[in-house]
Design a protein around this motif. Structure first.
Motif, PDB file in Angstrom:
ATOM      1  N   UNK A   8       0.804  -1.221   0.000  1.00 24.67           N
ATOM      2  CA  UNK A   8       0.000   0.000   0.000  1.00 24.67           C
ATOM      3  C   UNK A   8       0.838   1.274   0.000  1.00 24.67           C
ATOM      4  N   UNK A   9       2.141   1.176  -0.205  1.00 26.22           N
ATOM      5  CA  UNK A   9       3.000   2.340  -0.088  1.00 26.22           C
ATOM      6  C   UNK A   9       2.627   3.453  -1.058  1.00 26.22           C
ATOM      7  N   UNK A  10       2.154   3.121  -2.236  1.00 24.84           N
ATOM      8  CA  UNK A  10       1.884   4.151  -3.230  1.00 24.84           C
ATOM      9  C   UNK A  10       0.402   4.345  -3.492  1.00 24.84           C
ATOM     10  N   UNK A  11      -0.454   3.680  -2.739  1.00 33.10           N
ATOM     11  CA  UNK A  11      -1.860   3.685  -3.099  1.00 33.10           C
ATOM     12  C   UNK A  11      -2.707   4.677  -2.304  1.00 33.10           C
ATOM     13  N   UNK A  12      -2.210   5.202  -1.193  1.00 38.96           N
ATOM     14  CA  UNK A  12      -2.997   6.116  -0.379  1.00 38.96           C
ATOM     15  C   UNK A  12      -2.678   7.553  -0.769  1.00 38.96           C
ATOM     16  N   UNK A  13      -3.718   8.304  -1.151  1.00 41.17           N
ATOM     17  CA  UNK A  13      -3.534   9.699  -1.565  1.00 41.17           C
ATOM     18  C   UNK A  13      -4.594  10.555  -0.888  1.00 41.17           C
ATOM     19  N   UNK A  14      -4.150  11.646  -0.283  1.00 38.68           N
ATOM     20  CA  UNK A  14      -5.048  12.656   0.261  1.00 38.68           C
ATOM     21  C   UNK A  14      -4.586  13.973  -0.359  1.00 38.68           C
ATOM     22  N   UNK A  15      -5.473  14.602  -1.122  1.00 42.38           N
ATOM     23  CA  UNK A  15      -5.087  15.799  -1.867  1.00 42.38           C
ATOM     24  C   UNK A  15      -6.212  16.825  -1.841  1.00 42.38           C
ATOM     25  N   UNK A  16      -5.855  18.058  -2.150  1.00 43.18           N
ATOM     26  CA  UNK A  16      -6.856  19.114  -2.200  1.00 43.18           C
ATOM     27  C   UNK A  16      -6.249  20.446  -2.559  1.00 43.18           C
ATOM     28  N   UNK A  17      -6.948  21.501  -2.169  1.00 45.15           N
ATOM     29  CA  UNK A  17      -6.536  22.862  -2.508  1.00 45.15           C
ATOM     30  C   UNK A  17      -6.756  23.769  -1.296  1.00 45.15           C
ATOM     31  N   UNK A  18      -5.890  24.760  -1.158  1.00 47.80           N
ATOM     32  CA  UNK A  18      -6.037  25.784  -0.121  1.00 47.80           C
ATOM     33  C   UNK A  18      -6.405  27.080  -0.835  1.00 47.80           C
ATOM     34  N   UNK A  39      -2.202  20.653  -2.821  1.00 45.46           N
ATOM     35  CA  UNK A  39      -1.327  19.851  -1.967  1.00 45.46           C
ATOM     36  C   UNK A  39      -1.678  18.383  -2.134  1.00 45.46           C
ATOM     37  N   UNK A  40      -0.735  17.516  -1.740  1.00 45.56           N
ATOM     38  CA  UNK A  40      -0.975  16.081  -1.842  1.00 45.56           C
ATOM     39  C   UNK A  40      -0.109  15.339  -0.830  1.00 45.56           C
ATOM     40  N   UNK A  41      -0.753  14.434  -0.105  1.00 44.57           N
ATOM     41  CA  UNK A  41      -0.055  13.513   0.789  1.00 44.57           C
ATOM     42  C   UNK A  41      -0.161  12.129   0.168  1.00 44.57           C
ATOM     43  N   UNK A  42       0.932  11.389   0.195  1.00 49.45           N
ATOM     44  CA  UNK A  42       0.930  10.018  -0.306  1.00 49.45           C
ATOM     45  C   UNK A  42       1.373   9.085   0.815  1.00 49.45           C
ATOM     46  N   UNK A  43       0.892   7.876   0.769  1.00 51.24           N
ATOM     47  CA  UNK A  43       1.305   6.806   1.684  1.00 51.24           C
ATOM     48  C   UNK A  43       1.069   7.147   3.152  1.00 51.24           C
ATOM     49  N   UNK A  44      -0.074   7.754   3.456  1.00 52.98           N
ATOM     50  CA  UNK A  44      -0.435   7.967   4.866  1.00 52.98           C
ATOM     51  C   UNK A  44      -0.930   6.647   5.448  1.00 52.98           C
TER      52      UNK A  44
END
Length: 152
Positions: free
Chosen positions: A28-38, A74-79
């Motif tokens: 799952x190292x590359x499959x979790x993404x949390x992204x958005x805009x400020x 912004x984007x967070x990966x692998x949370x």
């Protein structure tokens, strides 16, 4: 050519070790993404570039930060799977959490599961302001330790 392939293998192995140390299963190292805009919390919202966005796990003591790009994205990966508080801050603005309707209010936790893809978060930042001045008496002399209150 052998040396380059050896270096690439080393980078991949080290990356997998670091990810496993952070508690992210290899699958799952590359499959979790949390992204958005400020964006600004104005009548005509505009993207806020170079804002620092921090994801803090509510059950974990760890946190990660990223910086928004020129379009405020912004984007967070692998949370790790957890419920996260996502907070944005930038000089000149009031720090704000995802889901907050007004400045200084609590936001909404973002729940991240295994292989989650959340791409539509929107965090509003309110512009900050400063009031400054001098309180004087009737002769124009400055007064000390006078309580002052701002009222809308």
């Amino acid at each position: 050519m052998k040396r380059r392939l050896g270096s690439l293998s080393l980078v991949i192995v080290v990356g997998a070790i670091v990810a496993s140390e952070l508690g992210v299963p290899a699958a799952h190292q590359r499959s979790t993404i949390v992204a958005g805009i400020v964006v600004s919390a104005s009548a005509q919202p505009r993207p806020i570039r170079r804002a620092v966005v921090t994801a803090s796990g509510l059950q974990l003591s760890s946190q990660r930060s990223v910086v928004t790009d020129d379009e405020g994205r912004f984007e967070f990966r692998a949370l790790r799977p957890d419920a996260y508080s996502i907070v944005a801050e930038r000089a000149g603005f009031i720090t704000s959490a995802y889901g907050s309707k007004r400045p200084g209010r609590l936001g909404i936790a973002v729940t991240v599961g295994v292989q989650s893809e959340i791409r539509d978060l929107r965090i509003q930042l309110w512009e900050g302001a400063v009031l400054a001045g001098v309180v004087t008496d009737e002769t124009g002399a400055p007064m000390r330790q006078v309580p002052v209150k701002a009222v809308q």
